[in-house]
Design an enzyme around this catalytic site. Structure first.
Site, short mmCIF file in Angstrom:
data_model
loop_
_atom_site.label_atom_id
_atom_site.label_comp_id
_atom_site.label_asym_id
_atom_site.label_seq_id
_atom_site.Cartn_x
_atom_site.Cartn_y
_atom_site.Cartn_z
N LYS A 183 25.46 37.81 73.16
CA LYS A 183 25.53 37.59 74.60
C LYS A 183 24.09 37.59 75.09
CE LYS A 183 27.18 39.53 78.99
NZ LYS A 183 27.91 40.63 79.67
N ARG A 226 18.07 44.91 82.27
CA ARG A 226 18.81 46.17 82.41
C ARG A 226 18.26 47.26 81.50
NH1 ARG A 226 23.36 47.37 85.95
NH2 ARG A 226 24.33 45.40 86.50
N ILE A 285 30.30 35.63 78.33
CA ILE A 285 30.93 36.89 78.71
C ILE A 285 30.45 37.15 80.12
CG2 ILE A 285 31.19 39.34 78.20
CD1 ILE A 285 30.69 38.72 75.28
N TYR A 335 16.40 52.50 77.78
CA TYR A 335 15.52 53.62 78.15
C TYR A 335 14.50 53.99 77.09
CZ TYR A 335 13.79 58.03 80.00
OH TYR A 335 12.98 59.03 80.45
N TYR A 367 24.09 42.16 72.43
CA TYR A 367 23.94 41.96 73.88
C TYR A 367 22.48 42.16 74.24
CZ TYR A 367 24.97 42.61 78.90
OH TYR A 367 25.00 42.49 80.28
N THR A 392 28.58 46.89 81.20
CA THR A 392 27.76 47.23 82.37
C THR A 392 28.50 46.88 83.65
OG1 THR A 392 25.83 46.65 81.05
CG2 THR A 392 25.47 47.01 83.39
N THR A 393 29.16 45.71 83.67
CA THR A 393 29.95 45.31 84.84
C THR A 393 31.05 46.31 85.12
OG1 THR A 393 29.45 42.98 84.44
CG2 THR A 393 31.38 43.45 85.82
#
Length: 290
Positions: A164, A141, A206, A110, A136, A44-45
């Site tokens: 994570k 998000r 992370i 989503y 994750y 995402t980053t």
């Protein structure tokens, strides 16, 4: 493959809409200088939703070439998650050819699947690869959260090696720690709470913030628990400003101001912003790259 310690979730530098190779290599040089040897790519980053498959392959190749040319022992965790199980499996199968040592697989975003759907999703991805997989969990998000019992079941799968955990909920971390095998990696995905995460037995992070605070986060992770919070507090205000806007907006501003990347550019629908408070906080921690 041990992924404990600090892993940097790398940003993806852009210039005029294209990948910026010179900034990417400069960022890698800064990371090595600061002591980082583990990277998560296309997360995402790294603006994964806005990257094309070919661009992800290019980033992996640049990292591989940098590693070989400088004779470095670097580990690559490649993000292969998707809201589609089929697509996540396709990405996962390609990852080994791209030089990945491990996979970071975010919960489907989503479509908000139920817990038994999440269980089957990860089981099928794990069956598609022999690479170690890190779950994750970032509901802020994805609008989708791994529940404790689901994590407990997934932790029994041989190549699902860790999580994570990005909720920032330290009580939930404590519950996970009690539910999973001792060798299951607990990695922070929420920089503002990482010191507390380490104090409760977290084995690393992370980290998005490690793009700019690599050396500092390594020191915080390696510090004595009795001193960790005091050391972390030196960077608390900076981290608050860094993530005031959606990540990686603030991160790219900080990296640009520090001279590490040539542009603050992001891909739509994200936009570069100027946060004067972030600039002031950056000056106080004195981060530059020459």
């Amino acid at each position: 493959m041990d992924f404990s310690g600090i892993t940097t979730a790398l940003i993806t530098p852009f210039a005029e809409g294209k990948l910026d190779k010179s900034s990417f290599l400069k960022l890698l040089g800064f990371q090595i200088q600061e002591g980082i040897t583990q990277f998560a790519l296309a997360s995402t980053t790294g603006e994964n939703p806005a990257l094309e498959d070919q661009e992800i392959e290019t980033l992996c190749q640049w990292l591989k070439s940098f590693k070989e040319e400088n004779k470095l022992n670097l580990k690559l965790i490649l993000a292969t998650g998707s809201y589609s199980t089929k697509l996540a499996i396709e990405k996962t199968k390609k990852a080994e050819d791209l030089g990945a040592n491990g996979l970071l697989v975010v919960t489907p975003y989503y479509n908000k699947p139920p817990q038994n759907g999440l269980l089957l999703h990860y089981e099928k991805i794990a069956q598609a690869s022999s690479l170690p997989i890190i779950l994750y969990n970032v509901p802020s998000r994805t609008a989708c959260s791994l529940e404790l019992d689901t994590i407990k079941q997934l932790a029994q799968i041989e190549n699902i090696v860790g999580i994570k955990e990005a909720t920032g909920d330290i009580e939930f971390l404590k519950q996970i720690k009690q539910a999973v095998p001792k060798n299951f990696l607990l990695l922070s995905g929420d920089d503002p709470t990482c010191a507390d995460f380490f104090n409760e037995g977290g084995q690393g992070a992370i980290s998005a913030g490690a793009n700019i605070l690599a050396k500092e986060l390594i020191a915080i992770f390696n510090s004595d628990p009795s001193e960790r919070s005091q050391l972390f507090n030196k960077y608390k205000i900076f981290l608050e400003e860094l993530f005031k806007e959606t990540n990686p907006i603030g991160l790219k501003q900080a990296l640009f101001l520090a001279g590490i990347i040539s542009s603050k550019e992001l891909r739509l629908p994200l936009l570069a912003r100027d946060n004067p408070a972030l600039e002031q906080a950056l000056k106080k921690i004195n981060k530059t790259f020459n």
